[in-house]
Write a protein that holds these residues in place. Structure first.
Motif, mmCIF file in Angstrom:
data_model
loop_
_atom_site.group_PDB
_atom_site.id
_atom_site.type_symbol
_atom_site.label_atom_id
_atom_site.label_comp_id
_atom_site.label_asym_id
_atom_site.label_seq_id
_atom_site.Cartn_x
_atom_site.Cartn_y
_atom_site.Cartn_z
ATOM 1 N N PHE A 80 -16.592 21.507 -2.566
ATOM 2 C CA PHE A 80 -15.937 20.998 -1.360
ATOM 3 C C PHE A 80 -16.994 20.332 -0.478
ATOM 4 C CE2 PHE A 80 -14.765 21.441 3.098
ATOM 5 C CZ PHE A 80 -13.481 20.908 3.119
ATOM 6 N N VAL A 81 -16.815 19.039 -0.181
ATOM 7 C CA VAL A 81 -17.796 18.305 0.616
ATOM 8 C C VAL A 81 -17.080 17.570 1.752
ATOM 9 C CG1 VAL A 81 -19.660 16.618 0.585
ATOM 10 C CG2 VAL A 81 -19.162 17.947 -1.479
ATOM 11 N N PRO A 82 -17.404 17.883 3.001
ATOM 12 C CA PRO A 82 -16.798 17.178 4.136
ATOM 13 C C PRO A 82 -17.287 15.732 4.214
ATOM 14 C CG PRO A 82 -17.818 19.247 4.823
ATOM 15 C CD PRO A 82 -18.311 18.945 3.441
ATOM 16 N N PRO A 83 -16.579 14.862 4.917
ATOM 17 C CA PRO A 83 -17.044 13.478 5.065
ATOM 18 C C PRO A 83 -18.377 13.425 5.796
ATOM 19 C CG PRO A 83 -15.244 13.949 6.589
ATOM 20 C CD PRO A 83 -15.321 15.105 5.653
ATOM 21 N N GLY A 84 -19.236 12.542 5.316
ATOM 22 C CA GLY A 84 -20.525 12.363 5.968
ATOM 23 C C GLY A 84 -21.595 13.350 5.561
ATOM 24 N N LYS A 85 -21.243 14.336 4.735
ATOM 25 C CA LYS A 85 -22.235 15.334 4.320
ATOM 26 C C LYS A 85 -22.955 14.834 3.063
ATOM 27 C CE LYS A 85 -22.847 20.327 4.021
ATOM 28 N NZ LYS A 85 -22.184 21.646 4.037
ATOM 29 N N HIS A 86 -24.264 14.760 3.116
ATOM 30 C CA HIS A 86 -25.049 14.183 2.042
ATOM 31 C C HIS A 86 -25.101 15.116 0.834
ATOM 32 C CE1 HIS A 86 -27.227 12.604 5.851
ATOM 33 N NE2 HIS A 86 -26.117 11.941 5.632
ATOM 34 N N HIS A 87 -24.939 14.559 -0.361
ATOM 35 C CA HIS A 87 -24.917 15.387 -1.559
ATOM 36 C C HIS A 87 -25.209 14.540 -2.798
ATOM 37 C CE1 HIS A 87 -20.902 13.625 -1.223
ATOM 38 N NE2 HIS A 87 -20.776 13.792 -2.521
ATOM 39 N N TYR A 88 -25.491 15.203 -3.902
ATOM 40 C CA TYR A 88 -25.587 14.549 -5.191
ATOM 41 C C TYR A 88 -25.414 15.593 -6.284
ATOM 42 C CZ TYR A 88 -30.656 15.749 -4.874
ATOM 43 O OH TYR A 88 -31.870 16.377 -4.720
ATOM 44 N N SER A 89 -25.247 15.157 -7.535
ATOM 45 C CA SER A 89 -24.903 16.089 -8.612
ATOM 46 C C SER A 89 -25.423 15.584 -9.949
ATOM 47 C CB SER A 89 -23.382 16.262 -8.684
ATOM 48 O OG SER A 89 -22.759 14.996 -8.913
ATOM 49 N N ARG A 90 -25.460 16.514 -10.908
ATOM 50 C CA ARG A 90 -25.859 16.148 -12.269
ATOM 51 C C ARG A 90 -25.389 17.221 -13.242
ATOM 52 N NH1 ARG A 90 -31.924 17.220 -14.003
ATOM 53 N NH2 ARG A 90 -30.780 17.609 -15.918
ATOM 54 N N SER A 91 -25.353 16.860 -14.524
ATOM 55 C CA SER A 91 -25.076 17.824 -15.585
ATOM 56 C C SER A 91 -26.358 18.560 -15.933
ATOM 57 C CB SER A 91 -24.543 17.112 -16.832
ATOM 58 O OG SER A 91 -23.260 16.557 -16.603
ATOM 59 N N LEU A 92 -26.211 19.804 -16.408
ATOM 60 C CA LEU A 92 -27.375 20.586 -16.798
ATOM 61 C C LEU A 92 -27.731 20.421 -18.268
ATOM 62 C CD1 LEU A 92 -27.023 23.977 -14.885
ATOM 63 C CD2 LEU A 92 -28.688 22.158 -14.524
ATOM 64 N N HIS A 93 -26.801 19.897 -19.071
ATOM 65 C CA HIS A 93 -27.039 19.738 -20.506
ATOM 66 C C HIS A 93 -26.810 18.292 -20.913
ATOM 67 C CE1 HIS A 93 -27.132 24.114 -20.961
ATOM 68 N NE2 HIS A 93 -26.051 24.139 -20.205
ATOM 69 N N ALA A 94 -27.744 17.730 -21.666
ATOM 70 C CA ALA A 94 -27.616 16.340 -22.104
ATOM 71 C C ALA A 94 -26.531 16.181 -23.163
ATOM 72 C CB ALA A 94 -28.954 15.845 -22.647
ATOM 73 N N ASP A 95 -26.336 17.214 -23.992
ATOM 74 C CA ASP A 95 -25.390 17.096 -25.105
ATOM 75 C C ASP A 95 -24.000 17.636 -24.768
ATOM 76 O OD1 ASP A 95 -26.293 19.661 -24.868
ATOM 77 O OD2 ASP A 95 -26.563 20.024 -27.016
ATOM 78 N N ALA A 96 -23.797 18.147 -23.572
ATOM 79 C CA ALA A 96 -22.480 18.639 -23.150
ATOM 80 C C ALA A 96 -22.342 18.393 -21.652
ATOM 81 C CB ALA A 96 -22.323 20.126 -23.478
ATOM 82 N N LEU A 97 -21.994 17.152 -21.301
ATOM 83 C CA LEU A 97 -21.939 16.757 -19.900
ATOM 84 C C LEU A 97 -20.862 17.536 -19.136
ATOM 85 C CD1 LEU A 97 -22.356 12.872 -20.122
ATOM 86 C CD2 LEU A 97 -24.102 14.615 -19.716
ATOM 87 N N CYS A 98 -21.122 17.769 -17.881
ATOM 88 C CA CYS A 98 -20.182 18.485 -17.010
ATOM 89 C C CYS A 98 -19.049 17.526 -16.608
ATOM 90 C CB CYS A 98 -20.921 18.978 -15.774
ATOM 91 S SG CYS A 98 -19.980 20.096 -14.738
#
Length: 292
Positions: A80-98
């Protein structure tokens, strides 16, 4: 819907794209396809949206960062991310993307309804939203939040139903609201927020305290004092804490060797990672991995 991405410390945030919603002016925008979180040695760029973002993890394992807070996710978890709140994301496994499904809800539509129901103003709503944890675990996710994804986008009442669900969720979260920062405080601490965001994106690099001070045109002592006043620790300790948090998730949720994790975090040798984890967590990398 606008998405803004961080470029560097001299050029804050810029709009990188404006995808069209399914209907012009739609209050709720749903990604038509599932989203695969990227996998790379480094995180994608820090960014924010102009809407409330709710994501449901369908499979795989990933990592989110928002305002210095790391949260690991797996199937069934919700972010859950409110508007204007800075964030980023990534998968932890190269062979099984989130894999995620995302819903974006227009802030004005939600705030107007919430104001009529509770009398809360937009600023109060934003504080409530910022007090909600970044990641909601599958076994604790409120049905109200999950219901946002169960509403059919084809339904003529899809927008109002989703907004009502989120509105009710926020009303139930009033106790999590954080105290507001005054405008003066925000202006004075803007430079240290930039440094914190810079460190969040470059935690695997080894900028010295003088390098960081030069980025924001302050002396080392000024930066240390201002940064510690806001975050409770100097910049280098803040970076070490970030490294520990990422290292913990990589130890627990991947099969990467301790040497590989150490290198990814920016340490020159596994022994440096070992010493830092002992200092911040009181145990060795191997013990932490075994414990979890």
């Amino acid at each position: 819907m606008q998405k803004h991405a961080y470029k560097d410390i001299t050029e804050r945030y810029r709009t990188v794209y404006e995808p069209l919603p399914t209907l012009t002016g739609a209050k709720v925008y749903r990604d038509t396809d599932t989203v695969y979180l990227p996998y790379s040695e480094d995180f994608p760029k820090l960014h924010f949206h102009d809407r409330y973002e709710i994501g449901l993890c369908e499979s795989g394992e990933g990592l989110f960062l928002s305002d210095g807070e790391f949260a690991s996710v797996s199937a069934g978890d919700v972010i859950f991310v409110p508007p204007g709140k800075h964030h980023y994301s990534r998968s932890l496994h190269a062979d099984a993307l989130c894999i995620f499904r995302f819903v974006y809800i227009a802030a004005p539509a939600l705030e107007e309804l919430l104001s009529s129901l509770s009398g809360l103003e937009s600023e109060a709503l934003w504080r409530i939203a910022c007090g909600i944890p970044l990641s909601l675990r599958a076994d604790t996710v409120p049905a109200l939040v999950k219901g946002i994804f169960e509403t059919s986008p084809a339904s003529p009442h899809a927008d109002s139903t989703a907004i009502l669900r989120l509105c009710t969720f926020l009303l139930e979260s009033v106790s999590l609201a954080v105290p507001p920062h005054s405008e003066t405080q925000s202006q004075e601490s803007d430079v240290v927020i930039q440094i914190a965001e810079y460190l969040s994106l470059h935690y695997n690099e080894n900028d010295s305290a003088s390098d960081l001070a030069a980025l924001c045109h302050l002396s080392e002592s000024q930066l240390r004092r201002k940064f510690t006043a806001r975050y409770g620790m100097p910049p280098i300790a803040f970076r070490n804490e970030l490294r520990c948090r990422v290292g913990e998730q990589l130890l627990v949720r991947t099969d990467l060797s301790i040497a590989a994790i150490s290198e990814r975090l920016g340490y020159s040798s596994p022994s440096d990672f070992y010493r830092m984890l002992r200092k911040f967590r009181g145990m060795s990398p191997r013990k932490l991995r075994t414990k979890h």
